[in-house]
Every structure is written in structure tokens, then in C-alpha cells.
Motif scaffolding. Structure first.
Motif, PDB file in Angstrom:
ATOM      1  N   LYS A   1       0.935  -1.272  -0.070  1.00  0.00           N
ATOM      2  CA  LYS A   1       0.001   0.072   0.112  1.00  0.00           C
ATOM      3  C   LYS A   1       0.898   1.269   0.011  1.00  0.00           C
ATOM      4  N   MET A   2       0.502   2.362  -0.813  1.00  0.00           N
ATOM      5  CA  MET A   2       1.004   3.466  -0.790  1.00  0.00           C
ATOM      6  C   MET A   2       0.453   4.514   0.392  1.00  0.00           C
ATOM      7  N   VAL A   3       1.203   5.034   1.167  1.00  0.00           N
ATOM      8  CA  VAL A   3       0.730   5.975   2.259  1.00  0.00           C
ATOM      9  C   VAL A   3       0.762   7.271   1.875  1.00  0.00           C
ATOM     10  N   SER A   4       1.477   7.501   0.716  1.00  0.00           N
ATOM     11  CA  SER A   4       1.443   8.783   0.240  1.00  0.00           C
ATOM     12  C   SER A   4       1.940   8.974  -1.105  1.00  0.00           C
ATOM     13  N   VAL A   5       1.502   9.934  -2.022  1.00  0.00           N
ATOM     14  CA  VAL A   5       1.999  10.202  -3.190  1.00  0.00           C
ATOM     15  C   VAL A   5       3.218  11.011  -3.072  1.00  0.00           C
ATOM     16  N   ALA A   6       3.533  11.813  -1.817  1.00  0.00           N
ATOM     17  CA  ALA A   6       4.414  12.870  -1.782  1.00  0.00           C
ATOM     18  C   ALA A   6       5.792  12.306  -1.629  1.00  0.00           C
ATOM     19  N   TYR A   7       5.964  10.948  -1.227  1.00  0.00           N
ATOM     20  CA  TYR A   7       7.281  10.454  -0.989  1.00  0.00           C
ATOM     21  C   TYR A   7       8.153  10.239  -2.074  1.00  0.00           C
ATOM     22  N   PRO A   8       9.433  10.615  -1.956  1.00  0.00           N
ATOM     23  CA  PRO A   8      10.170  10.504  -3.033  1.00  0.00           C
ATOM     24  C   PRO A   8      10.111   9.100  -3.937  1.00  0.00           C
ATOM     25  N   LYS A   9      10.124   9.056  -5.198  1.00  0.00           N
ATOM     26  CA  LYS A   9       9.407   7.758  -5.911  1.00  0.00           C
ATOM     27  C   LYS A   9      10.585   6.834  -5.731  1.00  0.00           C
ATOM     28  N   ASP A  10      12.071   7.089  -5.705  1.00  0.00           N
ATOM     29  CA  ASP A  10      12.915   6.083  -5.545  1.00  0.00           C
ATOM     30  C   ASP A  10      12.963   5.481  -4.292  1.00  0.00           C
ATOM     31  N   GLU A  11      12.221   6.043  -3.287  1.00  0.00           N
ATOM     32  CA  GLU A  11      12.347   5.328  -2.017  1.00  0.00           C
ATOM     33  C   GLU A  11      11.297   4.292  -2.033  1.00  0.00           C
ATOM     34  N   MET A  12      10.004   4.619  -2.689  1.00  0.00           N
ATOM     35  CA  MET A  12       9.012   3.544  -3.075  1.00  0.00           C
ATOM     36  C   MET A  12       8.980   2.766  -4.092  1.00  0.00           C
ATOM     37  N   LEU A  13      10.238   3.006  -4.878  1.00  0.00           N
ATOM     38  CA  LEU A  13      10.192   2.402  -6.452  1.00  0.00           C
ATOM     39  C   LEU A  13       9.963   0.896  -6.544  1.00  0.00           C
ATOM     40  N   TYR A  14      10.345  -0.182  -5.766  1.00  0.00           N
ATOM     41  CA  TYR A  14      10.292  -1.531  -6.033  1.00  0.00           C
ATOM     42  C   TYR A  14       8.492  -1.789  -5.663  1.00  0.00           C
ATOM     43  N   GLY A  15       8.156  -1.093  -4.555  1.00  0.00           N
ATOM     44  CA  GLY A  15       6.931  -1.381  -4.383  1.00  0.00           C
ATOM     45  C   GLY A  15       5.873  -0.615  -5.298  1.00  0.00           C
ATOM     46  N   MET A  16       6.054   0.477  -5.976  1.00  0.00           N
ATOM     47  CA  MET A  16       5.318   0.882  -7.022  1.00  0.00           C
ATOM     48  C   MET A  16       5.300   0.050  -8.134  1.00  0.00           C
ATOM     49  N   ILE A  17       6.430  -0.462  -8.564  1.00  0.00           N
ATOM     50  CA  ILE A  17       6.713  -1.383  -9.682  1.00  0.00           C
ATOM     51  C   ILE A  17       5.711  -2.442  -9.647  1.00  0.00           C
ATOM     52  N   MET A  18       5.728  -3.089  -8.245  1.00  0.00           N
ATOM     53  CA  MET A  18       4.845  -4.162  -8.059  1.00  0.00           C
ATOM     54  C   MET A  18       3.405  -3.863  -8.147  1.00  0.00           C
ATOM     55  N   LEU A  19       3.016  -2.794  -7.768  1.00  0.00           N
ATOM     56  CA  LEU A  19       1.586  -2.260  -7.752  1.00  0.00           C
ATOM     57  C   LEU A  19       1.288  -2.044  -9.101  1.00  0.00           C
ATOM     58  N   ALA A  20       2.151  -1.482  -9.964  1.00  0.00           N
ATOM     59  CA  ALA A  20       1.743  -1.327 -11.304  1.00  0.00           C
ATOM     60  C   ALA A  20       1.677  -2.397 -12.268  1.00  0.00           C
ATOM     61  N   GLU A  21       2.585  -3.427 -11.895  1.00  0.00           N
ATOM     62  CA  GLU A  21       2.478  -4.722 -12.686  1.00  0.00           C
ATOM     63  C   GLU A  21       1.312  -5.430 -12.416  1.00  0.00           C
ATOM     64  N   ALA A  22       0.909  -5.438 -10.964  1.00  0.00           N
ATOM     65  CA  ALA A  22      -0.445  -5.949 -10.557  1.00  0.00           C
ATOM     66  C   ALA A  22      -1.829  -5.201 -11.427  1.00  0.00           C
ATOM     67  N   TYR A  23      -1.584  -4.013 -11.377  1.00  0.00           N
ATOM     68  CA  TYR A  23      -2.510  -3.098 -11.892  1.00  0.00           C
ATOM     69  C   TYR A  23      -2.784  -3.571 -13.471  1.00  0.00           C
ATOM     70  N   TYR A  24      -1.679  -3.769 -14.394  1.00  0.00           N
ATOM     71  CA  TYR A  24      -1.749  -4.054 -15.555  1.00  0.00           C
ATOM     72  C   TYR A  24      -2.004  -5.460 -15.842  1.00  0.00           C
ATOM     73  N   SER A  25      -1.731  -6.372 -14.742  1.00  0.00           N
ATOM     74  CA  SER A  25      -2.134  -7.826 -15.348  1.00  0.00           C
ATOM     75  C   SER A  25      -3.551  -8.034 -15.787  1.00  0.00           C
ATOM     76  N   LYS A  26      -4.505  -7.189 -15.566  1.00  0.00           N
ATOM     77  CA  LYS A  26      -5.552  -7.398 -15.914  1.00  0.00           C
ATOM     78  C   LYS A  26      -5.999  -7.299 -17.271  1.00  0.00           C
ATOM     79  N   TYR A  27      -4.822  -6.850 -18.201  1.00  0.00           N
ATOM     80  CA  TYR A  27      -5.121  -6.618 -19.207  1.00  0.00           C
ATOM     81  C   TYR A  27      -4.206  -7.921 -20.129  1.00  0.00           C
ATOM     82  N   LYS A  28      -3.460  -8.660 -19.302  1.00  0.00           N
ATOM     83  CA  LYS A  28      -2.706  -9.614 -20.056  1.00  0.00           C
ATOM     84  C   LYS A  28      -3.272 -10.889 -20.756  1.00  0.00           C
TER      85      LYS A  28
END
Length: 723
Positions: free
Chosen positions: A675-702
């Protein structure tokens, strides 16, 4: 006693009064309240007005000849009652017809004058308030789905009632989505009724889009239109093949049914997970759970259309091979709408308007259908194609015997038989390879890249799955392993189909020597996005990628290009500043930042995901705001750049993309537990979690890229069973 009788009389009267009140079928005001009383303006909707002369500039003798044609007179009468926005498009068609009328052959003119059909009935509060309200009441679910669920509140849509003629069906409605006014026309849907299966010959229900331009590879239904000078021209194998001999059923020995004049590909937009509120369950006498979870996504592969026909005598009756037939003249009005809007929403339902009544059906036989001899295809999507055991079990038990039976049946209906079968396989481009897309794209290096799916079609994460079971879908493959696996599976399929076809030919009393006239080929369905790599990376012929995920690769290429052509943006654009420190690692698969282990590919991939999510969100916002956006993907990006400029557009995409990812991380769809707690955190500090979330989001199109396609075509001269 008298007072008692008086009281009883009043009581009975009140009971009758209230029973009448409760039997009122609908309230007109409630169902029409969602529509405005005003027509829309083409200039406001599309940015371009419609400029037409009242009756064109044709010579007087041409006008006199054209406007004395009965079908054109009907169209003129309807035009006078139409909303102005539709009347303008109708006049545009009439002006073209006047201009091109001298180019028509005498045979075309004869058919236009003697047999052409218009049959439009304009419905509004002014023209026919009672029937107008009835249609809105009966088709309320379709209209509300388009307006409320899909946010379409302007422009024109097409709603078809494919219930049978005897209950008031087989009618189509061109609806003004702003004011609710309707134009009713006769249609003809499948004689086999409602259905969704491949090769069923049935018409599906639900929501579709007709695209003016549709570039999906494969056997997708293509919209093909022509000028009025080619009215009654028949389409054969997706090309015009001269004018029809008749536009009514003369004899199937003389001429079979054809698509004529214009065809509009029906691209299904329901994928089985959405409950679509329909009236059809009552008509079909089935429960809503059986009917309303619609999957019409194979309609393009089934080559289903709205189209003009040389069987106008059968319009108003369910006698087609699965498509929705309309008259040739009305097909030109649909053409004008699609050309102006870029897309046209379509909704098909089956709604009885009244109790069954006896009707007299025109002449018909089941060999007289557009689809019998055309290419047909079977598409397996919702299965793990990398699991050879379950795949072959399904093919051997269900798919191949059915296909062999269909081929033999079609071969029994033609003379000089010849058949082609083509087999194509693709699986989704895996997330592991997306990270190294730039390396593949620029350097053609693949030795150290493993092709591994991180998420399944339902968002399941591969590490969680592999803890409990071994699923070959989530295995890490080398490039040569992919190639070898699918080559073997296709070879297995060819051998099994050959055996099943031998049995099917015997069943239909055909000589098994015909096996030699059936060609079974394995074909390569190469995704356009991977064409550039084919010479160096063989397994990409078995990978495909949905349009939504292609946008991520596009933005990876764009960001990478900016590092070379406009490096200053990584200091001037605030939302890209975080990427700058990773640019020195560009072109190196191994080196990464010493601070956090993030490499250049990670940074570019993450920002590309955000841009792609933002683009999708901005598109949805415009649709919800009532704008009929006819372009998506790159064309939509270009549209935004023209409106806001590159810098502001990319900033908007970044903000919208982060918002989507944040919302998704807190939704029930998210199965990653991240879960993302904020969109204000530096992106590189959340990078691996955000990539995982994005991959999960786009899995519905696979699943769109997961396809085992077997296309078959039987060619020959048609045999007629009856006239």
C-alpha cells in the motif's frame, strides 16, 4: 342497508382505482429525465461543424430523378423530423448521392428505385410521444448503461433489439445521447438466436464499439465503407467484388447472401467480469446470473458486423448468420455517424415489446448466410498455455473435435472443396522482460534475460503461487525454451486435428481423400511492437502485448530518448528530477546506484508506468465528462500535447498516474498487500513497491495477449439445399 351498499361501492371503486394505479407500466418523466431537451452541436463535440448545401448542386433533372425514388422520399420525410445534428449528416449523404448518381450503373439505379428500403421512423415527444415513451421504457436499461455506466451523454449510439419479430423485436434505434430522440429502423439478427460462442452463428448481447479505424492484428472485424456510387456493391473476403445481382432473395442458386455497401465491425467491450443489467433474461427465460455476466470480447474474431445486405426483404426478421443486417441506405447514415464521431457505441439487448403474435416469415434456408463460407476462428484465451497437460487436454477433448466437425460440415456444403487451417499462439510479454525492454530494443542482448511472468490474469503474484504449487506459467524461461515448447505444442495440435478430421469426414459421408485438400499450417502472428527484434530474438514471435501495456514500453522509449535529445528536462521538470542520478548507468544491465540498488532500467520503467497510468486516467476523465473521445494511445497523447504542450501534459500524466496507483493500492483489486501511504514520498524510496503495484494493475490486461488461435477457411462453390 343502503349506507352499507354505499360504503361497499366506494371501497370497490377505490380498490379498482388503486389497482389501476399500480398497473401503470412506467412513468414517462422518470425515464426521460436523464436526457436533455436540447440537441448537441457537432462543432462543440468534434471541433468541426458539418457544412452542407440544402440540396447540393446537382442538375435539376438529376435531383428530380433521385427525389422520386420511394426509398429516398422516405429518407427525406424522416430527415425533416430528425434532430438537426443527424439531419445534417443525412443531407451530406444525399448530396454525395446526387453528385455521384450519374456514375451508377443502370442496374444500380433499377435496384435503388424498385427494391431499396429506408423505413426510418423518427421518434420524439413531438412526432409520436406515446410510442417514443414506450421505446424508452422498454430499452431503458440499454440507454442507462450507455449514459450512466459508460458516461456517453452526447453524440449518437446504436441500440438493437434482437428479440424476434413476433414480440416486437428486430428493430434498431439510432439514439441521440443528448436529447434521447430516436430513429427506428428494421434490422435482422441471427436466425439461431442469442449466443456468444465461436462458430455458433448466433448474435451476442451487450456493449460494443464500432471504430472508424481499427488496427488490431488478426481476424478482427474491420469497418469498411464506400461512396454512394458503390451502393449495393458486395463485400467478399473483405474487398468489394462488384454489385449485387439482387437486393432480395431471388434464389441461393443464383446469388447467396452478401455483406453490401458498408460494414461496421462490432468490437465487444464486455469481458465476463462485469454484471451488465439487461432485459434479455426475461425474454430468454433464464436467470440474470446466467445471462448478464457477458463475455462478447470474441465478436471481432467472429467477424460480426452491422452491415448493409442484399436481403432487404428479410429485414425485420431474425434470419442472419450472426451479424446485424440493416438496409443499404441506412448503412450510409451509420457511415456518416462513424466518420464524424470516430467511434459509435452499440448496445444489443433482447426485449419483448408485446405478447407473441403470429408473423409470416420470408423465404429462407440455412445455406443462405454470409458467414458459412468465410474464415472462422476458435480462440482460447482464459487458459494457461504454458501448461502442456491442461492445454492438450482441452484441445483434444473439446476444441479439435468441434473444429473438425465444423470443417467437415462446411466442406459438405461446397463443391470443389479446399480448406486451410492456420494455428497461431501468443502469450503475454512477461514483466521481467519489460524491465529490460530498452536493452532488447537497442542492443538485442538476451542471453542474461529470463522471461518470467510476475503476475497472473487475476493479479496473483508469482512468488506467492510458487510457495504452494509449481505452475509452469510462472517459470523463468530462456529464449530457446519458449521457442522449443510452442513448436512442439503446435505439432501436437496438427497431428490430433488430422485424426479428428478423418473421423468427421466419414460422419458427413465425405471421402477421406479430401484430407489431402486440407492444409494445416503453423503461422507466426508477430506483434508490431516486436518486429524490429525478429532477426535476433526468435521467441518474440510467441509473445504479444496488449495495447495498454504497449503504452508503458512507449513511454520507456520516450524517457530514454529524452536523456539524449533533451537532458535538460530532468532538471527543469520537477517530476523528473529524481531520474537524473540514474542516467549515468544508462546502457548497462548490471551497474546500479550504490545508494539503493536501483538501476537505470528500474527508474525508467517506474516513470513509464506512471505516465501510462496517467494517460489512461485522463482519457477516462474526459469520457466521464461527456466528451466522445475518438482517439486513444498515441493519438490521445498527441491531442493532449497540442492542447497543453509537452511539459504540462507530462506533468498532468504524472499526477494522474500517481493518483491511480495510490487508489489501486487501497482497493480490493490489489492482492499484493503493498500500500502507498502517500504520493508525496520520493519515488525512488517507493520504487520497488510501486513497480509491483503497477505490474499488478496491468495484469488485468494480460489475458488479451494470451491466445491460441485456430483459424479455418473452406473455399468452393456454394451448394444450395433448398429454394
Amino acid at each position: 342497508m343502503k349506507s352499507l351498499k354505499y360504503i361497499l361501492t366506494i371501497a370497490v371503486g377505490l380498490a379498482l382505482f388503486f389497482s389501476c394505479v399500480t398497473q401503470q407500466p412506467y412513468k414517462k418523466q422518470d425515464e426521460l429525465a436523464v436526457f436533455s431537451s436540447e440537441d448537441f452541436n457537432w462543432q462543440a463535440l468534434t471541433g468541426k461543424a458539418v457544412y452542407v448545401n440544402a440540396r447540393g448542386s446537382a442538375p435539376a433533372n438529376i435531383k428530380e430523378e433521385v427525389y422520386t425514388i420511394p426509398a429516398i422520399q422516405q429518407l427525406e420525410e424522416a430527415k425533416a423530423l430528425m434532430p438537426e445534428s443527424l439531419a445534417e449528416l443525412t443531407q451530406h449523404f444525399l448530396n454525395q448521392l446526387l453528385e455521384q448518381y450519374p456514375e451508377l450503373t443502370e442496374h444500380q439505379k433499377e435496384m435503388l428505385n424498385a427494391d431499396a428500403k429506408c423505413g426510418m421512423r423518427v421518434l420524439s415527444k413531438k412526432t409520436d410521444p406515446k410510442y417514443f415513451s414506450l421505446v424508452h421504457h422498454k430499452l431503458q436499461k440499454a440507454f442507462l448503461y450507455l449514459r450512466d455506466t459508460k458516461g456517453i451523454q452526447t453524440g449518437y449510439a446504436f441500440v438493437g433489439n434482437i428479440a424476434k419479430k413476433n414480440v416486437g423485436g428486430q428493430k434498431g434505434y439510432i439514439i441521440n445521447m443528448a436529447n434521447g430522440e430516436l430513429v427506428e429502423i428494421d434490422i435482422s439478427s441471427a436466425w439461431k438466436g442469442v449466443g456468444f460462442e465461436n462458430d455458433s452463428g448466433q448474435t451476442p448481447l451487450g456493449y460494443f464499439l464500432v471504430y472508424k479505424d481499427y488496427h488490431q492484428k488478426g481476424w478482427q472485424s474491420k469497418t469498411i465503407t464506400t461512396d454512394p456510387k458503390h451502393i449495393f456493391y458486395k463485400l467478399h473476403r473483405q474487398t468489394y467484388d462488384g454489385e449485387a445481382m439482387y437486393i432480395y432473395r431471388k434464389s441461393t442458386k443464383i446469388e447467396k447472401a452478401y455483406i453490401c455497401s458498408n460494414q461496421f465491425g462490432l468490437i465487444g467491450q464486455n469481458f465476463g467480469s462485469e454484471y451488465v443489467d439487461l432485459s434479455a433474461p426475461d425474454y430468454l427465460r433464464k436467470s440474470p446470473e446466467e445471462v448478464c455476466y457477458i463475455d462478447n470480447s470474441n465478436s471481432g474474431k467472429r467477424q460480426l458486423y452491422i452491415h448493409g445486405s442484399n436481403r432487404v426483404d428479410q429485414l425485420g426478421f431474425a434470419l442472419s448468420g450472426g451479424c446485424v443486417r440493416i438496409s443499404n441506405i441506412n448503412s450510409f447514415i451509420i457511415k456518416e455517424i462513424v466518420a464524424k464521431q470516430g467511434t459509435m457505441p452499440v448496445f444489443l439487448d433482447a426485449v419483448p415489446f408485446h405478447e407473441p403474435k403470429p408473423v409470416k416469415v420470408p423465404g429462407f434456408d440455412d445455406t443462405d448466410l454470409e458467414s458459412i463460407y468465410n474464415t472462422q476462428s476458435i480462440v482460447i484465451r482464459k487458459q494457461n498455455l504454458l501448461d502442456s497437460v491442461s492445454l492438450l487436454k482441452n484441445l483434444y477433448a473439446n476444441v479439435l473435435p468441434e473444429l473438425a466437425n465444423s470443417l467437415a460440415y462446411r466442406m459438405s456444403k461446397v463443391d470443389k472443396q479446399h480448406a486451410n487451417v492456420d494455428i497461431y499462439v501468443t502469450v503475454p510479454f512477461p514483466e521481467s522482460a519489460m524491465k529490460y525492454w530498452l536493452t532488447l530494443h537497442q542492443n538485442n542482448e538476451n542471453e542474461n534475460i529470463l522471461f518470467q511472468q510476475h503476475f497472473g490474469f487475476r493479479g496473483e503474484y508469482y512468488k506467492n503461487v510458487n510457495r504452494t504449487s509449481h505452475n509452469p506459467f510462472f517459470k523463468a524461461y530462456k529464449s530457446e525454451e519458449i521457442n522449443h515448447y510452442f513448436s512442439n505444442r503446435i505439432s501436437d495440435t496438427k497431428n490430433a486435428l488430422h485424426a479428428d478430421l478423418s473421423k468427421a469426414l466419414t460422419k458427413y459421408e465425405l471421402d477421406t481423400v479430401l484430407l489431402s485438400s486440407v492444409e494445416i499450417n503453423d503461422q507466426t502472428l508477430i506483434d508490431d511492437h516486436f518486429n524490429v527484434l525478429q532477426d535476433t530474438l526468435d521467441p518474440l514471435e510467441y509473445f504479444s502485448i496488449s495495447n495498454e501495456r504497449k503504452r508503458v514500453l512507449h513511454y520507456m522509449e520516450m524517457i530514454d530518448s529524452l536523456t539524449q535529445s533533451k537532458p535538460e528536462v530532468f532538471t527543469e521538470w520537477e517530476h523528473l528530477e529524481w531520474v537524473e542520478k540514474y542516467i549515468p548507468f544508462r546502457g548497462n544491465m548490471v551497474s546500479a546506484s550504490e545508494d539503493n540498488g536501483v538501476d537505470y532500467n528500474d527508474a525508467v520503467l517506474m516513470q513509464a508506468y506512471i505516465y501510462a497510468l496517467g494517460e489512461e486516467e485522463l482519457y477516462k476523465r474526459r469520457v466521464k465528462a461527456g466528451e466522445l473521445v475518438s482517439v486513444k494511445g498515441q493519438l490521445f497523447q498527441d491531442k493532449l500535447w497540442n492542447e497543453y504542450g509537452m511539459k504540462d501534459t507530462m506533468k498532468m500524466m504524472d499526477e494522474a498516474g500517481l493518483w491511480v496507483l495510490f487508489q489501486y493500492s487501497h482497493s480490493s483489486e490489489n492482492k499484493t498487500l503493498m500500500k502507498m501511504v502517500s504520493v508525496a514520498y520520493p519515488k525512488d524510496e517507493m520504487l520497488y513497491g510501486m513497480i509491483m503495484l503497477a505490474e499488478a494493475y496491468y495484469s488485468k490486461y494480460k489475458w488479451k495477449a494470451n491466445q491460441y488461435i485456430i483459424s479455418s477457411e473452406v473455399d468452393g462453390e456454394a451448394l444450395s439445399l433448398a429454394d
